[in-house]
Design an enzyme around this catalytic site. Structure first.
Site, PDB file in Angstrom:
ATOM      1  CG  ASN A   1       7.078  14.062  -7.754  1.00  0.00           C
ATOM      2  OD1 ASN A   1       5.948  14.779  -7.934  1.00  0.00           O
ATOM      3  ND2 ASN A   1       8.290  14.464  -8.554  1.00  0.00           N
ATOM      4  CD1 TRP A   2       1.951  10.140  -7.176  1.00  0.00           C
ATOM      5  CD2 TRP A   2      -0.229  10.886  -6.604  1.00  0.00           C
ATOM      6  NE1 TRP A   2       0.893   9.170  -6.296  1.00  0.00           N
ATOM      7  CE2 TRP A   2      -0.221   9.534  -6.008  1.00  0.00           C
ATOM      8  CE3 TRP A   2      -1.282  11.700  -6.469  1.00  0.00           C
ATOM      9  CZ2 TRP A   2      -1.309   9.066  -5.420  1.00  0.00           C
ATOM     10  CZ3 TRP A   2      -2.437  10.951  -5.630  1.00  0.00           C
ATOM     11  CH2 TRP A   2      -2.291   9.741  -5.078  1.00  0.00           C
ATOM     12  CE  LYS A   3       8.097  13.238 -12.120  1.00  0.00           C
ATOM     13  NZ  LYS A   3       9.151  13.129 -12.845  1.00  0.00           N
TER      14      LYS A   3
ATOM     15  CG  HIS B   1      11.377  17.407  -9.210  1.00  0.00           C
ATOM     16  ND1 HIS B   1      11.396  17.345 -10.685  1.00  0.00           N
ATOM     17  CD2 HIS B   1      11.415  16.019  -8.938  1.00  0.00           C
ATOM     18  CE1 HIS B   1      11.464  16.197 -11.280  1.00  0.00           C
ATOM     19  NE2 HIS B   1      11.320  15.255 -10.014  1.00  0.00           N
TER      20      HIS B   1
ATOM     21  CD  GLU C   1       9.807  16.570 -13.848  1.00  0.00           C
ATOM     22  OE1 GLU C   1       8.792  16.849 -13.122  1.00  0.00           O
ATOM     23  OE2 GLU C   1       9.997  15.501 -14.291  1.00  0.00           O
TER      24      GLU C   1
ATOM     25  CD  GLU D   1      14.232  12.936  -8.361  1.00  0.00           C
ATOM     26  OE1 GLU D   1      13.695  12.077  -7.968  1.00  0.00           O
ATOM     27  OE2 GLU D   1      13.967  13.889  -9.059  1.00  0.00           O
TER      28      GLU D   1
ATOM     29  N   GLY E   1      11.893   9.910 -15.757  1.00  0.00           N
ATOM     30  CA  GLY E   1      10.852   9.971 -16.814  1.00  0.00           C
ATOM     31  C   GLY E   1      11.241   9.047 -18.156  1.00  0.00           C
TER      32      GLY E   1
ATOM     33  CB  SER F   1      13.588   5.289 -14.861  1.00  0.00           C
ATOM     34  OG  SER F   1      13.461   6.402 -15.751  1.00  0.00           O
TER      35      SER F   1
ATOM     36  N   GLY G   1       8.599   8.713  -9.437  1.00  0.00           N
ATOM     37  CA  GLY G   1       7.509   9.268 -10.156  1.00  0.00           C
ATOM     38  C   GLY G   1       6.430   8.602 -10.894  1.00  0.00           C
ATOM     39  N   GLY G   2       6.705   8.316 -12.167  1.00  0.00           N
ATOM     40  CA  GLY G   2       5.689   7.613 -12.955  1.00  0.00           C
ATOM     41  C   GLY G   2       5.085   6.279 -12.400  1.00  0.00           C
TER      42      GLY G   2
HETATM   43  P1  PGA Z   1      10.387   9.005 -12.798  1.00  0.00           P
HETATM   44  O1  PGA Z   1      10.346  10.298 -11.853  1.00  0.00           O
HETATM   45  O2  PGA Z   1      10.217   7.730 -11.639  1.00  0.00           O
HETATM   46  O3  PGA Z   1       9.050   9.038 -13.439  1.00  0.00           O
HETATM   47  O4  PGA Z   1      11.451   8.898 -13.631  1.00  0.00           O
HETATM   48  C1  PGA Z   1      11.157  10.721 -10.660  1.00  0.00           C
HETATM   49  C2  PGA Z   1      11.161  12.005 -10.303  1.00  0.00           C
HETATM   50  O5  PGA Z   1      11.110  12.992 -11.092  1.00  0.00           O
HETATM   51  O6  PGA Z   1      10.805  12.406  -8.883  1.00  0.00           O
END
Ligand code: PGA
Length: 246
Positions: A4-6, A90, A92, A162, A168, A208, A229-230
């Site tokens: 997930n590149w956000k 998600h 967020e 999640e 994050g 994470s 994500g990251g």
């Molecule tokens: P993260 O994000 O790996 O940066 O914690 C995961 C996500 O929100 O899908």
């Protein structure tokens, strides 16, 4: 294994990523790989994936097919861009853009109608976990969301657990905590859809995930994959995740 590149990367950066990532991931035949860039880069990602085994997903969709909904993107548009998946609900989106269990469900149904595989996210916040409400929150999100799908639709979704406190933040849920929550979700699905459907549904862990913890997470039988994500933004680090060996 989903990335997930956000809100990161331009179209040019997307192409650069794929050039580096494709050869590194070529041998990872034990898993499906999905990368979810921002909307404007879906086409660049589809093109760069070259019809190979890397699938492309969007990060959200609106539930109407078309209409006067400024700023929104529909399932058929995402499908037409060549994507196969879409992340829905998600944390967020729930936290900053007022997503509710009801709108998550509408988006999930719209994704399925468009022929996309929705990756539907659930997960508790830190205050829920600290107050011992993790199960209650997961039950609620499942009952008001995915458990309302017809059985034939349920069989086409992917679930992502999640925990919001792990996203994050560098705080990964321990493999045991994650597996326990997956068990809660699967148990709820078993009660609703029966043993076979609950066993077949894939539940990804997200929060994470890094090259150095993916192995211990994937060692848990309850964890079917990861949503990253990251660590999915860098070709080498995402390749190290998809190439993990058990
Ligand atoms: P993260 O994000 O790996 O940066 O914690 C995961 C996500 O929100 O899908």
């Amino acid at each position: 294994m989903a990335g997930n590149w956000k809100m990161f990367k331009t179209a040019a950066e997307t192409r650069t990523f794929f050039e580096a990532f494709r050869p590194l991931a070529a041998a990872a035949e034990h898993c499906e790989i999905v990368i979810c860039p921002p909307f404007p880069n879906l086409a660049a990602a589809v093109e760069s994936a070259h019809g190979g085994r890397i699938q492309i997903g969007a990060q959200n969709l609106y539930w109407e097919k078309e209409g006067a909904f400024t700023g929104e993107v529909s399932g058929p548009m995402i499908r037409a861009a060549g994507a196969t998946h879409v992340i829905v609900g998600h944390s967020e989106r729930r936290q900053y853009f007022n997503e509710t269990d009801e709108t998550v469900l509408k988006r999930t149904v719209a994704a399925l109608e468009a022929g996309l595989t929705p990756i539907v996210c659930v997960g508790e916040r830190l205050e829920h976990r600290e107050a011992g409400q993790t199960k209650t929150v997961l039950f609620q999100q499942c009952r008001e969301g995915i458990a309302r799908l017809e059985e034939r639709k349920f069989s086409r979704i992917v679930i992502a657990y999640e925990p919001v406190w792990a996203i994050g933040t560098g705080k990964t849920a321990t493999p045991e905590i994650a597996a326990d929550a997956h068990g809660v979700i699967r148990g709820e699905m078993r009660a609703r859809y029966g043993e076979g459907a609950a066993e077949n549904v894939r539940i990804l862990y997200g929060g994470s995930v890094k090259p150095d913890n993916v192995k211990s997470l994937m060692a848990q039988p309850e964890i079917d994959g990861v949503l990253v994500g990251g660590a999915s933004l860098d070709a080498k680090s995402f390749a190290a995740i998809v190439n993990f060996t058990s």
